[in-house]
Design a protein around this motif. Sequence first.
Motif, PDB file in Angstrom:
ATOM      1  N   ALA A  63       0.863  -1.176   0.000  1.00 27.67           N
ATOM      2  CA  ALA A  63       0.000   0.000   0.000  1.00 27.67           C
ATOM      3  C   ALA A  63       0.899   1.224   0.000  1.00 27.67           C
ATOM      4  O   ALA A  63       1.705   1.403   0.910  1.00 27.67           O
ATOM      5  CB  ALA A  63      -0.897   0.009   1.228  1.00 27.67           C
ATOM      6  N   ALA A  64       0.774   2.042  -1.020  1.00 29.71           N
ATOM      7  CA  ALA A  64       1.583   3.255  -1.140  1.00 29.71           C
ATOM      8  C   ALA A  64       0.651   4.450  -0.942  1.00 29.71           C
ATOM      9  O   ALA A  64       0.165   5.032  -1.901  1.00 29.71           O
ATOM     10  CB  ALA A  64       2.276   3.309  -2.495  1.00 29.71           C
ATOM     11  N   GLY A  65       0.357   4.745   0.310  1.00 27.84           N
ATOM     12  CA  GLY A  65      -0.555   5.842   0.588  1.00 27.84           C
ATOM     13  C   GLY A  65      -0.897   5.921   2.056  1.00 27.84           C
ATOM     14  O   GLY A  65      -0.223   5.332   2.900  1.00 27.84           O
ATOM     15  N   GLY A  66      -1.980   6.601   2.338  1.00 29.68           N
ATOM     16  CA  GLY A  66      -2.403   6.835   3.704  1.00 29.68           C
ATOM     17  C   GLY A  66      -3.329   5.771   4.247  1.00 29.68           C
ATOM     18  O   GLY A  66      -3.400   4.655   3.731  1.00 29.68           O
ATOM     19  N   ASP A  67      -4.081   6.157   5.271  1.00 28.85           N
ATOM     20  CA  ASP A  67      -4.940   5.215   5.980  1.00 28.85           C
ATOM     21  C   ASP A  67      -5.965   4.537   5.081  1.00 28.85           C
ATOM     22  O   ASP A  67      -6.191   3.337   5.191  1.00 28.85           O
ATOM     23  CB  ASP A  67      -5.683   5.931   7.119  1.00 28.85           C
ATOM     24  N   GLY A  68      -6.621   5.291   4.218  1.00 23.55           N
ATOM     25  CA  GLY A  68      -7.645   4.718   3.341  1.00 23.55           C
ATOM     26  C   GLY A  68      -7.066   3.704   2.374  1.00 23.55           C
ATOM     27  O   GLY A  68      -7.653   2.640   2.142  1.00 23.55           O
ATOM     28  N   THR A  69      -5.910   4.020   1.828  1.00 27.07           N
ATOM     29  CA  THR A  69      -5.239   3.114   0.885  1.00 27.07           C
ATOM     30  C   THR A  69      -4.781   1.859   1.613  1.00 27.07           C
ATOM     31  O   THR A  69      -4.979   0.740   1.121  1.00 27.07           O
ATOM     32  CB  THR A  69      -4.045   3.824   0.225  1.00 27.07           C
ATOM     33  N   ALA A  70      -4.199   2.042   2.795  1.00 29.05           N
ATOM     34  CA  ALA A  70      -3.742   0.894   3.580  1.00 29.05           C
ATOM     35  C   ALA A  70      -4.911   0.019   4.003  1.00 29.05           C
ATOM     36  O   ALA A  70      -4.819  -1.210   3.979  1.00 29.05           O
ATOM     37  CB  ALA A  70      -2.964   1.367   4.805  1.00 29.05           C
ATOM     38  N   SER A  71      -6.026   0.639   4.353  1.00 26.67           N
ATOM     39  CA  SER A  71      -7.212  -0.115   4.756  1.00 26.67           C
ATOM     40  C   SER A  71      -7.764  -0.933   3.590  1.00 26.67           C
ATOM     41  O   SER A  71      -8.095  -2.110   3.751  1.00 26.67           O
ATOM     42  CB  SER A  71      -8.278   0.844   5.282  1.00 26.67           C
ATOM     43  N   ALA A  72      -7.854  -0.327   2.427  1.00 22.11           N
ATOM     44  CA  ALA A  72      -8.343  -1.048   1.248  1.00 22.11           C
ATOM     45  C   ALA A  72      -7.423  -2.227   0.927  1.00 22.11           C
ATOM     46  O   ALA A  72      -7.894  -3.329   0.617  1.00 22.11           O
ATOM     47  CB  ALA A  72      -8.449  -0.108   0.053  1.00 22.11           C
ATOM     48  N   ALA A  73      -6.105  -2.015   1.003  1.00 21.88           N
ATOM     49  CA  ALA A  73      -5.146  -3.079   0.699  1.00 21.88           C
ATOM     50  C   ALA A  73      -5.239  -4.214   1.714  1.00 21.88           C
ATOM     51  O   ALA A  73      -5.313  -5.392   1.345  1.00 21.88           O
ATOM     52  CB  ALA A  73      -3.733  -2.516   0.660  1.00 21.88           C
ATOM     53  N   THR A  74      -5.256  -3.868   2.986  1.00 22.72           N
ATOM     54  CA  THR A  74      -5.310  -4.882   4.040  1.00 22.72           C
ATOM     55  C   THR A  74      -6.604  -5.685   3.966  1.00 22.72           C
ATOM     56  O   THR A  74      -6.591  -6.920   4.031  1.00 22.72           O
ATOM     57  CB  THR A  74      -5.182  -4.225   5.424  1.00 22.72           C
TER      58      THR A  74
END
Length: 87
Positions: A63-74
């Motif tokens: 995930a190359a980004g903030g909380d929303g990007t990390a949440s979507a990836a996880t």
Amino acid sequence: MKRLIIVYNPRSSHFGDVKEQVIEPARHLRGWTIARFEVSQENVDANAKRLARMLNDNDTVIAAGGDGTASAATNGVMLTEAKGVTT
């Protein structure tokens, strides 16, 4: 060949940095196929489900980004039926 999935938000204020520091260098990795997943403006659950469907066995996701990007990836990794996916 191993596959690396880069999850990012193209509307992020830091997308230029992500492109320069993550996406472009990844293109030069040997032994890897690079795939990109753009987080859309839909909700996190919809992004996670879309990502989960595109994952294959033994993919690696970053995930190359903030909380929303990390949440979507996880969440996408947790929802996938693919085996051996790493983050």
